[in-house]
Scaffold this motif. Structure first.
Motif, PDB file in Angstrom:
ATOM      1  N   TYR A  64       0.827  -1.193   0.000  1.00 52.11           N
ATOM      2  CA  TYR A  64       0.000   0.000   0.000  1.00 52.11           C
ATOM      3  C   TYR A  64       0.869   1.253   0.000  1.00 52.11           C
ATOM      4  N   ASN A  65       0.236   2.385  -0.261  1.00 50.03           N
ATOM      5  CA  ASN A  65       0.953   3.647  -0.363  1.00 50.03           C
ATOM      6  C   ASN A  65       1.677   4.030   0.931  1.00 50.03           C
ATOM      7  N   ASP A  66       1.168   3.519   2.062  1.00 48.33           N
ATOM      8  CA  ASP A  66       1.816   3.845   3.342  1.00 48.33           C
ATOM      9  C   ASP A  66       2.950   2.877   3.684  1.00 48.33           C
ATOM     10  N   GLY A  67       3.256   1.952   2.768  1.00 52.39           N
ATOM     11  CA  GLY A  67       4.344   1.008   2.981  1.00 52.39           C
ATOM     12  C   GLY A  67       3.924  -0.299   3.616  1.00 52.39           C
ATOM     13  N   SER A  68       2.702  -0.413   4.092  1.00 56.41           N
ATOM     14  CA  SER A  68       2.234  -1.663   4.692  1.00 56.41           C
ATOM     15  C   SER A  68       2.056  -2.726   3.611  1.00 56.41           C
ATOM     16  N   GLU A  69       2.090  -4.001   4.049  1.00 56.64           N
ATOM     17  CA  GLU A  69       2.177  -5.090   3.078  1.00 56.64           C
ATOM     18  C   GLU A  69       1.272  -6.271   3.431  1.00 56.64           C
ATOM     19  N   GLU A  70       0.976  -7.049   2.392  1.00 53.64           N
ATOM     20  CA  GLU A  70       0.366  -8.370   2.539  1.00 53.64           C
ATOM     21  C   GLU A  70       1.088  -9.319   1.599  1.00 53.64           C
ATOM     22  N   LEU A  71       1.177 -10.576   2.004  1.00 54.60           N
ATOM     23  CA  LEU A  71       1.772 -11.610   1.161  1.00 54.60           C
ATOM     24  C   LEU A  71       1.023 -12.906   1.394  1.00 54.60           C
ATOM     25  N   TYR A  72       0.616 -13.553   0.313  1.00 50.40           N
ATOM     26  CA  TYR A  72      -0.137 -14.802   0.421  1.00 50.40           C
ATOM     27  C   TYR A  72       0.487 -15.852  -0.488  1.00 50.40           C
ATOM     28  N   ASP A  73       0.604 -17.062   0.055  1.00 46.51           N
ATOM     29  CA  ASP A  73       1.102 -18.215  -0.691  1.00 46.51           C
ATOM     30  C   ASP A  73      -0.104 -18.954  -1.248  1.00 46.51           C
ATOM     31  N   HIS A  74      -0.338 -18.836  -2.537  1.00 46.02           N
ATOM     32  CA  HIS A  74      -1.551 -19.411  -3.129  1.00 46.02           C
ATOM     33  C   HIS A  74      -1.508 -20.925  -3.246  1.00 46.02           C
ATOM     34  N   ASP A  75      -0.342 -21.509  -3.199  1.00 45.97           N
ATOM     35  CA  ASP A  75      -0.283 -22.973  -3.196  1.00 45.97           C
ATOM     36  C   ASP A  75      -0.852 -23.526  -1.891  1.00 45.97           C
TER      37      ASP A  75
ATOM     38  N   PRO B 121      -5.116 -20.593  -0.938  1.00 45.47           N
ATOM     39  CA  PRO B 121      -5.764 -19.940  -2.076  1.00 45.47           C
ATOM     40  C   PRO B 121      -6.817 -18.908  -1.682  1.00 45.47           C
ATOM     41  N   GLN B 122      -7.343 -18.992  -0.450  1.00 44.13           N
ATOM     42  CA  GLN B 122      -8.336 -18.010   0.006  1.00 44.13           C
ATOM     43  C   GLN B 122      -7.703 -16.757   0.606  1.00 44.13           C
ATOM     44  N   GLU B 123      -6.383 -16.742   0.693  1.00 46.50           N
ATOM     45  CA  GLU B 123      -5.670 -15.590   1.238  1.00 46.50           C
ATOM     46  C   GLU B 123      -6.105 -15.287   2.674  1.00 46.50           C
ATOM     47  N   TRP B 124      -6.073 -16.301   3.497  1.00 50.59           N
ATOM     48  CA  TRP B 124      -6.465 -16.155   4.899  1.00 50.59           C
ATOM     49  C   TRP B 124      -5.295 -15.800   5.812  1.00 50.59           C
ATOM     50  N   LYS B 125      -4.063 -16.105   5.387  1.00 50.50           N
ATOM     51  CA  LYS B 125      -2.907 -15.892   6.267  1.00 50.50           C
ATOM     52  C   LYS B 125      -1.904 -14.950   5.606  1.00 50.50           C
ATOM     53  N   ASN B 126      -1.776 -13.762   6.172  1.00 52.49           N
ATOM     54  CA  ASN B 126      -0.845 -12.769   5.670  1.00 52.49           C
ATOM     55  C   ASN B 126       0.562 -13.102   6.160  1.00 52.49           C
ATOM     56  N   LEU B 127       1.461 -13.397   5.232  1.00 50.64           N
ATOM     57  CA  LEU B 127       2.824 -13.810   5.564  1.00 50.64           C
ATOM     58  C   LEU B 127       3.820 -12.666   5.513  1.00 50.64           C
ATOM     59  N   ALA B 128       3.349 -11.448   5.277  1.00 53.34           N
ATOM     60  CA  ALA B 128       4.273 -10.337   5.033  1.00 53.34           C
ATOM     61  C   ALA B 128       5.196 -10.067   6.212  1.00 53.34           C
ATOM     62  N   GLY B 129       4.728 -10.366   7.430  1.00 48.56           N
ATOM     63  CA  GLY B 129       5.538 -10.090   8.609  1.00 48.56           C
ATOM     64  C   GLY B 129       6.510 -11.196   8.970  1.00 48.56           C
ATOM     65  N   ASP B 130       6.486 -12.294   8.224  1.00 47.04           N
ATOM     66  CA  ASP B 130       7.364 -13.436   8.506  1.00 47.04           C
ATOM     67  C   ASP B 130       8.714 -13.211   7.825  1.00 47.04           C
ATOM     68  N   ALA B 131       9.771 -13.160   8.625  1.00 47.48           N
ATOM     69  CA  ALA B 131      11.096 -12.827   8.111  1.00 47.48           C
ATOM     70  C   ALA B 131      11.573 -13.797   7.042  1.00 47.48           C
ATOM     71  N   LYS B 132      11.112 -15.035   7.078  1.00 46.51           N
ATOM     72  CA  LYS B 132      11.618 -16.013   6.102  1.00 46.51           C
ATOM     73  C   LYS B 132      11.105 -15.738   4.688  1.00 46.51           C
ATOM     74  N   TYR B 133      10.137 -14.813   4.559  1.00 47.71           N
ATOM     75  CA  TYR B 133       9.632 -14.463   3.226  1.00 47.71           C
ATOM     76  C   TYR B 133      10.190 -13.126   2.731  1.00 47.71           C
ATOM     77  N   ALA B 134      11.198 -12.617   3.412  1.00 43.34           N
ATOM     78  CA  ALA B 134      11.760 -11.324   3.021  1.00 43.34           C
ATOM     79  C   ALA B 134      12.294 -11.347   1.593  1.00 43.34           C
ATOM     80  N   ALA B 135      12.972 -12.423   1.223  1.00 42.55           N
ATOM     81  CA  ALA B 135      13.531 -12.520  -0.131  1.00 42.55           C
ATOM     82  C   ALA B 135      12.424 -12.605  -1.180  1.00 42.55           C
ATOM     83  N   VAL B 136      11.329 -13.302  -0.844  1.00 43.27           N
ATOM     84  CA  VAL B 136      10.193 -13.398  -1.763  1.00 43.27           C
ATOM     85  C   VAL B 136       9.605 -12.014  -2.013  1.00 43.27           C
ATOM     86  N   LYS B 137       9.395 -11.272  -0.939  1.00 41.19           N
ATOM     87  CA  LYS B 137       8.846  -9.923  -1.079  1.00 41.19           C
ATOM     88  C   LYS B 137       9.781  -9.035  -1.901  1.00 41.19           C
TER      89      LYS B 137
END
Length: 464
Positions: free
Chosen positions: A411-422, A425-441
């Motif tokens: 978002y414009n304020d820098g906040s984030e969402e990240l979802y693993d669709h595999d 698929p319903q995008e129920w768990k936001n992974l953006a705050g998980d450090a292990k996904y930093a490279a993915v982001k």
């Protein structure tokens, strides 16, 4: 002398073969290039047969088209609203490049020199006609249409709203298909396909349903009894891990609160399903007319919804969001003799890809400045290598990047969402705050638009 007679014989024989071919395929005699049937549907999400969004949906005509062409399972809009989605795909200019982010921003004043798809086809010798909703209602572009049939008003119940409020409403209407605006729009398309055309043509037909209000004849509601309605899969507190910017977009205390308090969820889903099946019937009339015409063997069909639609997922209704339901669209392309029959592609494509695809298919000069990628390689081989992520933008500085596995929202304020669709698929768990996904982001962020144009001027009209 003998050589001259042989030459004349060869010419005569060649002309005879051409005459036979023309008699067997009249369109080949007139059009050496593909014709185009461009079908735009308003507010249609993935709740149609080939896309599996709703089990038991009745869309036999879209199903039939899917078997002819290539179904793009991971197709997305450039913006989850009618005006910016349509303006961008028709001009080839992304919302983030133009500043046209919302429905109340006229696009032509900020894109004075843009050449739209129908304008480009006209300039390259095509006969062009439009009917129904192609551009957003409030901002249709007269310069794009040598011939255009507008959007007839459809009947409404005598005491509207019936179940909802304002135009956020659903109810059967006591009318026939022939009384509906989309039926009349299809009549224009059918008439055009029944005519003789000396030049190749570009015919654009736009359907209003399933846009709100969901008023269609009773027989379509009868196909989905309330007792059989399946509600979307949801979880409690779905917005708990969504940043404030996302919650603000969802407006859970608006439409969703109304739906729950008035016990309208099943009825609303029923209205949406009925409207989709009504639209499918009208789409079928148009496709049948093409199939019966002399142009069937030489006409590209592009079928798409302008954006997705939420029906309670993430406590949200309508479009206007950066999640999967709002941005995923039905998208099918058929190119006679080129596209793979019964093709299914899992590559991430975007409606911005329509412009360069059509110019390549129709052998027109490539349009400079178009911000999309031709999907012709995927029509030939739906599993071909593809290195493009899909970008959806909603408002200044708000973007979603979709890869085949992940959805990344910033978002414009820098906040984030990240979802693993595999896995989700319903995008129920936001992974953006998980450090292990930093490279993915970080990798997905490379696809974010480099330009964020300031907001285009707004007007009071055109909010929906």
């Amino acid at each position: 002398m003998q050589a001259m007679e042989n030459k004349n014989y060869r010419i005569a024989f060649g002309l005879m073969l051409l005459a036979i071919a023309a008699a067997m395929h009249p369109s080949l005699a007139q059009n050496t290039k593909y014709n185009v049937l461009f079908i735009a549907v308003d507010d249609m999400n993935d709740w149609v047969g080939p896309f599996g969004g709703y089990p038991g949906i009745k869309t036999p005509n879209i199903d039939k088209l899917a078997k002819k062409g290539v179904v793009f399972k991971k197709a997305y809009c450039s913006a989850p609203a009618c005006n910016p989605s349509r303006a961008s795909l028709l001009t080839g200019v992304r919302p983030s490049s133009s500043g046209v982010y919302h429905n109340n921003q006229p696009w032509r004043p900020v894109l004075k020199d843009a050449v739209t798809i129908p304008q480009y086809f006209t300039a390259n010798g095509y006969e062009v006609k439009g009917a129904g909703k192609i551009f957003h209602n409030a901002f249709n572009d007269k310069a794009s249409w040598p011939s255009y049939f507008g959007i007839p008003k459809s009947p409404e119940p005598p005491q509207a709203p019936v179940n909802g409020f304002a135009h956020f409403d659903w109810s059967p209407v006591n009318v026939q298909d022939e009384d509906m605006g989309d039926y009349k729009v299809v009549n224009e398309g059918v008439g055009f396909l029944n005519d003789k055309h000396e030049k190749p043509f570009f015919l654009a037909v736009g359907f209003t349903r399933p846009h709100l209000p969901w008023y269609v004849p009773q027989k379509y509601f009868d196909q989905y009894p309330l007792s059989s309605i399946k509600l979307p899969e949801t979880v409690a507190n779905d917005l708990q891990d969504v940043p404030d910017a996302g919650v603000k977009i969802a407006k859970p205390k608006g439409d969703h609160k109304f739906i729950l308090e008035h016990k309208q969820w099943e009825k609303a889903v029923q209205g949406y399903l009925a409207s989709i099946t009504f639209a499918d019937g009208q789409i079928g009339r148009l496709l049948d007319a093409l199939e019966k015409s002399e142009y069937a063997k030489n006409t590209v069909i592009v079928f798409f919804g302008d954006h997705g639609w939420h029906l309670g997922e993430k406590e949200h209704w309508r479009k206007f969001a950066l999640w999967e339901e709002a941005s995923r669209v039905p998208f099918i392309v058929y190119a006679p003799g080129l596209s793979k029959e019964n093709g299914v592609s899992e590559r991430t494509v975007n409606l911005m890809d329509i412009y360069p695809t059509l110019t390549e298919l129709c052998e027109l000069p490539a349009k400079k400045g178009v911000e999309g990628h031709s999907i012709v390689p995927l029509l030939k081989n739906p599993a071909a290598a593809w290195s493009h992520h899909s970008i959806t933008t909603h408002g200044f500085g708000n973007h979603a990047v979709r890869s085949e596995k992940f959805r990344y929202i910033r978002y414009n304020d820098g906040s984030e969402e990240l979802y693993d669709h595999d896995a989700d698929p319903q995008e129920w768990k936001n992974l953006a705050g998980d450090a292990k996904y930093a490279a993915v982001k970080s990798e997905l962020a490379k696809s974010l638009p480099a330009i964020n144009a300031k907001d285009a001027p707004t007007v009071k009209e055109g909010k929906e």
